[in-house]
Scaffold this motif. Sequence first.
Motif, PDB file in Angstrom:
ATOM      1  N   GLU A  34       0.810  -1.213   0.000  1.00  0.00           N
ATOM      2  CA  GLU A  34       0.000   0.000   0.000  1.00  0.00           C
ATOM      3  C   GLU A  34       0.845   1.265   0.000  1.00  0.00           C
ATOM      4  OE1 GLU A  34      -2.465  -0.534   3.402  1.00  0.00           O
ATOM      5  OE2 GLU A  34      -3.440  -2.276   2.526  1.00  0.00           O
ATOM      6  N   GLU A 132       1.174   8.577  -4.122  1.00  0.00           N
ATOM      7  CA  GLU A 132       0.337   7.537  -4.724  1.00  0.00           C
ATOM      8  C   GLU A 132      -0.404   6.725  -3.664  1.00  0.00           C
ATOM      9  OE1 GLU A 132       2.552   5.385  -7.663  1.00  0.00           O
ATOM     10  OE2 GLU A 132       2.643   7.147  -8.961  1.00  0.00           O
ATOM     11  N   ARG A 136      -4.668   6.468  -3.212  1.00  0.00           N
ATOM     12  CA  ARG A 136      -5.416   5.209  -3.140  1.00  0.00           C
ATOM     13  C   ARG A 136      -6.211   5.078  -1.838  1.00  0.00           C
ATOM     14  NH1 ARG A 136      -0.500   3.202  -5.211  1.00  0.00           N
ATOM     15  NH2 ARG A 136       0.118   2.535  -3.148  1.00  0.00           N
ATOM     16  N   ASN A 137      -5.816   5.827  -0.805  1.00  0.00           N
ATOM     17  CA  ASN A 137      -6.441   5.680   0.502  1.00  0.00           C
ATOM     18  C   ASN A 137      -6.780   7.056   1.096  1.00  0.00           C
ATOM     19  OD1 ASN A 137      -7.009   5.318   3.246  1.00  0.00           O
ATOM     20  ND2 ASN A 137      -5.552   3.650   3.469  1.00  0.00           N
TER      21      ASN A 137
END
Length: 173
Positions: A34, A132, A136-137
């Motif tokens: 992640e 990045e 994504r989160n």
Amino acid sequence: MKKHSGMRPQDIVVLLDIIAKGGSHWMMKDIAQEANISASEVSESLHRSYVAGLIDKSKKKVMRHALFEFLTHGLRYVFPQEPGAIVRGVPTAFSAPPLNNMIMSNEKLVWPYAKGTERGQSVEPLYPTVVEAALRNPNLHELLALVDALRVGRIRERELASIELEKRIMNGR
């Protein structure tokens, strides 16, 4: 036993990623994937955080009070940052949620990112892969933006960031 050579910026990213999971089960490989940090770096990071008292012995439970205290009182001295040139990027600090809804400003602060949609003064992220991972989160993005507000903000921004971080770290929100 490995020698503790001080905290590194990615240690904060790893701990915030764990907080952003909101109590969900995770494995080191999940954090590595992640956050775009190698598994060995995540392992070393968790060890440094354990030695610093920011995560428990199992390296699964963040010591929330200690992390909050470190972020609000020490982070800007350990990992200082000053806004730089105008660049294209992703909003951070008071230019990103949740502070962008509380602070009206013509200034924009961004992490440099070629695919970014905003222009503003550059703020180097704690770790190069943060942008990045944050995209994504959204929960991680908010935490990292609040941390940046502590690093670069004026007194008012730092106070608001501290209140919002306390909600998210101490209360698990």
